[in-house]
Design a protein around this motif. Structure first.
Motif, PDB file in Angstrom:
ATOM      1  N   ALA A  41      -0.841  22.435  17.966  1.00 21.01           N
ATOM      2  CA  ALA A  41      -1.347  21.389  18.854  1.00 21.01           C
ATOM      3  C   ALA A  41      -0.685  21.530  20.223  1.00 21.01           C
ATOM      4  O   ALA A  41       0.204  22.347  20.432  1.00 21.01           O
ATOM      5  N   GLY A  42      -1.137  20.731  21.181  1.00 22.76           N
ATOM      6  CA  GLY A  42      -0.526  20.733  22.503  1.00 22.76           C
ATOM      7  C   GLY A  42      -1.432  21.344  23.556  1.00 22.76           C
ATOM      8  O   GLY A  42      -2.587  21.696  23.306  1.00 22.76           O
ATOM      9  N   PHE A  43      -0.869  21.516  24.771  1.00 23.66           N
ATOM     10  CA  PHE A  43      -1.655  22.009  25.902  1.00 23.66           C
ATOM     11  C   PHE A  43      -1.914  23.510  25.808  1.00 23.66           C
ATOM     12  O   PHE A  43      -2.881  24.014  26.374  1.00 23.66           O
ATOM     13  N   THR A  44      -1.038  24.267  25.144  1.00 23.91           N
ATOM     14  CA  THR A  44      -1.209  25.717  25.010  1.00 23.91           C
ATOM     15  C   THR A  44      -1.175  26.086  23.528  1.00 23.91           C
ATOM     16  O   THR A  44      -0.143  26.544  23.022  1.00 23.91           O
TER      17      THR A  44
END
Length: 252
Positions: A41-44
Motif C-alpha cells: 500500500a502507499g503512494f509508491t
C-alpha cells in the motif's frame, strides 16, 4: 491469496550482480511472466517480494531464496518455469513451493560454501585448516557500516575441510596447477561471518595466502544439523506440509 517460496542461483558472471540489480531483473521477470503479484500500500506500491539472506556481491550461489505474494493461485512448478525463462542465464530459478509454514527466514541458520584456491597445494591448505580449527579463537577485522569491527571468525565455523579438486562445483578439473578446494559450513551469527572472513582468518592464524582471490560459491543454506554439521533444505517443511484444499485456479 497465495505465497510461493523460490530458490534461485547466481552463476558465472552473474555472481557480480548486486542485490539491487537482481531486484530490478526479478521485477522485470515478474512482469514478463504475467505473475499476479500482490502490491504494498502507499503512494509508491511495490511487488510483495521478501528476500532472505542474499549472498555478497561477487560470490556465486546455488541457494538464494525469496518469497512472493500473489493475488491469484498459481501452480508453483509452472510459475518456476515461467520465471526461469524470463531471467538471464545464470540467474536461474531452481525450485518453487507454496508456503504452508511461517518463520522461513529463521530456518536459514547456516550456509555451506565452497572455496576454490588456485595456486595453493592441498597439503598446505590442510595444514592451515588444522591450525585454524585448533585455535580457540581467530580474530579478524572488517569494515562495516558501523566502522571497523573485530570479531571471532573461528566461533562461527561449524565445519571446514579440504576436498579433492574433483569435488569442485561444476566438476571442472583445475588442470596441472595446484588447486585446493575447501568446504566450509558457517553459522549465521551477528555480526555475520563471511567466507572472506574465514580466508582472512586462515591467513592470520596459519599464513595461508592464495596468489589469486579465491572463487567462492554458496552450495546450500538452511537449518544446521549440529550433530552432523550438515545444512538441510529450508523448503522441506513447506514441501512436506499438507496443503489446504482450494478450488483450482488458472495456471500461470
Amino acid at each position: 491469496m497465495q505465497r510461493v517460496r523460490l530458490r534461485y542461483t547466481k552463476r558465472g558472471r552473474l555472481r557480480f550482480t548486486s542485490h539491487r540489480d537482481f531486484q530490478r531483473a526479478f521485477e522485470r521477470a515478474l512482469r514478463r511472466a504475467e505473475v499476479p503479484m500482490a502490491y504494498s500500500a502507499g503512494f509508491t506500491p511495490h511487488p510483495k517480494v521478501s528476500y532472505a539472506n542474499a549472498a555478497p556481491t561477487g560470490t556465486a550461489s546455488e541457494a538464494e531464496f525469496l518469497e512472493i505474494a500473489l493475488t491469484e493461485r498459481r501452480d508453483p512448478a509452472r510459475l518456476r518455469e515461467l520465471l526461469d525463462a524470463s531471467l538471464p542465464p545464470g540467474l536461474d530459478v531452481t525450485d518453487a513451493v507454496e508456503a504452508h509454514t511461517s518463520g522461513f527466514a529463521d530456518r536459514l541458520t547456516a550456509s555451506r560454501w565452497e572455496l576454490r584456491m588456485d595456486g595453493v597445494e592441498p597439503a598446505e591448505a590442510e595444514r592451515a585448516v588444522r591450525v585454524f580449527l585448533d585455535a580457540p579463537s581467530v580474530e579478524v577485522q572488517r569494515e562495516t557500516k558501523k566502522g571497523l569491527r573485530t570479531f571471532d571468525a573461528r566461533a562461527a565455523v561449524a565445519a571446514l575441510a579440504v576436498k579433492d579438486a574433483d569435488a569442485a562445483a561444476g566438476g571442472d578439473r583445475p588442470g596441472p596447477a595446484p588447486c585446493a578446494i575447501l568446504r566450509l559450513v558457517v553459522r549465521h551469527v551477528t555480526p555475520a561471518v563471511r567466507p572472506d572472513d574465514v580466508l582472512t582468518g586462515l591467513r592470520t592464524a596459519a599464513g595461508l595466502a592464495p596468489p589469486v582471490p579465491a572463487g567462492v560459491t554458496r552450495l546450500a543454506q538452511g537449518p544446521l544439523d549440529e550433530e552432523t554439521g550438515t545444512v538441510t533444505d529450508p523448503l522441506a517443511p513447506d514441501r512436506d506440509a499438507t496443503p489446504v484444499a482450494t478450488a483450482p485456479g488458472p495456471t500461470a
